[in-house]
Design a protein around this motif. Structure first.
Motif, PDB file in Angstrom:
ATOM      1  N   UNK B 164       0.848  -1.146  -0.243  1.00 38.06           N
ATOM      2  CA  UNK B 164       0.043   0.164  -0.094  1.00 38.06           C
ATOM      3  C   UNK B 164       0.896   1.070  -0.099  1.00 38.06           C
ATOM      4  N   UNK B 167       2.227   2.106  -3.430  1.00 36.51           N
ATOM      5  CA  UNK B 167       0.926   2.835  -4.219  1.00 36.51           C
ATOM      6  C   UNK B 167       0.876   4.192  -3.774  1.00 36.51           C
ATOM      7  N   UNK B 168       0.990   4.450  -2.577  1.00 32.37           N
ATOM      8  CA  UNK B 168       0.735   5.740  -2.018  1.00 32.37           C
ATOM      9  C   UNK B 168       1.971   6.618  -2.573  1.00 32.37           C
ATOM     10  N   UNK B 171       1.719   7.602  -6.000  1.00 36.96           N
ATOM     11  CA  UNK B 171       0.560   8.692  -6.413  1.00 36.96           C
ATOM     12  C   UNK B 171       0.850   9.904  -5.875  1.00 36.96           C
TER      13      UNK B 171
END
Lengths: 182, 182
Positions: B164, B167-168, B171
């Motif tokens: 996760x 992904x953060x 982004x």
DNA sequence: GCTTCCATGTAATATGTTACATGATTAA
DNA sequence: TTAATCATGTAACATATTACATGGAAGC
């Protein structure tokens, strides 16, 4: 204490009643922070006293009146201030995991039953989150970036849990063949 | 209230001092249940009064004396009783996640920095858990089944978090190219 | 000289939970 | 008619956090 900050974050997007917030805490955000309605009403009262939120009465027919809260400029400033300082460590209280750790004394059958039940809940949650993620993605991921990332966390978390549950299931079923439970 | 049960589970394997327990809560079990030394000393006091644990004084040289606690038959009975009833829902308080949810108001750079720091901690934990899992596996997975499964949970949890985080990171880095932070 | 580790605890305060209370509406 | 949903709250109790307190040994 950052129940207040969790509330302020939720109020950033839209005004909400204590009841609405309790629902959100029970669902989406519940994965990250949880609170019961009693805590929420109390905290909203305090936030209001400190001028970080304001509310308006909304009379309804057939339903009790409600108070719709919104964040104020003071509230937004407090949020910004809080966002700047490092977050405290995450805390968890997972009673089921404590049970697994103490599994020698437990009845494998009962543990498996509970596991199955929890798995069902997790699968439902996963489906909800996946649907939400897709909706956000379609609406434009960029605009909903932070909500999207939050939901992604929920998805990855559910999947990890379910994968673990599957390992546990296999291990316990295997174990309870040879060794009689209880 | 199942801090007491978490303590009893830990004492099942071996006698320990309050200090030892606090260390375990800070490390391995901390993923599942956490408690500070103050809580632990208090709870050990109560458990002792209720004859669920007993202790012996161990004088030491160069170090303060310690009290080694062990579980009693009453304690074991209480654990068994508790294991039978369904576990309460898991609770979490993850302030960092609340921050991500409120990310619009935050400084992406600061958020990224904090994310990197937390990732480092998680990677270290992952390594610890993986080493532990391997050790347990070599010693015989069957005998250490419940410890093994607990550690597996830790491993899957760290991996999910790290995925996760990646992904953060992507982004946020992507987002902070176009839109200036702050 | 400063910090960390060992080891235990108390006291004050903050938070969180459980139980109770109310009351209309809608669905099973 | 029983339960659930909507909506708000109080009071009592249980739990958890923070701050304070002590003190030797070991390492930098």
């Amino acid at each position: 204490m950052s129940l207040r900050h969790a509330i302020l974050v939720l109020l950033q997007d839209q005004e909400a009643s204590g009841y609405d917030l309790a629902r959100e805490f029970a669902n989406s955000i519940g994965l990250v922070w949880n609170a019961t309605h009693q805590q929420i009403y109390l905290e909203l009262g305090k936030l209001n006293e400190q001028h970080m939120v304001s509310f308006r009465h909304v009379p309804q027919e057939g339903k009790p009146d409600k108070k719709l809260y919104s964040i104020t400029e003071d509230g937004r400033q407090e949020l910004i201030r809080w966002l700047k300082k490092p977050a405290g460590p995450a805390r968890i209280r997972d009673a089921f995991m404590v049970k697994v750790a103490g599994g020698q004394l437990a009845d494998s059958g009962a543990l498996l039953g509970e596991l199955e039940q929890l798995s069902k809940q997790r699968r439902e949650r996963l489906a909800t989150f996946e649907a939400l993620a897709q909706r956000l993605d379609e609406q434009g991921r960029e605009e909903n970036l932070y909500s999207y990332l939050t939901v992604r966390r929920g998805i990855l978390d559910q999947r990890a849990w379910l994968q673990w549950a599957e390992e546990v299931r296999q291990a316990l079923e295997h174990a309870s063949v040879g060794l009689p439970t209880s």
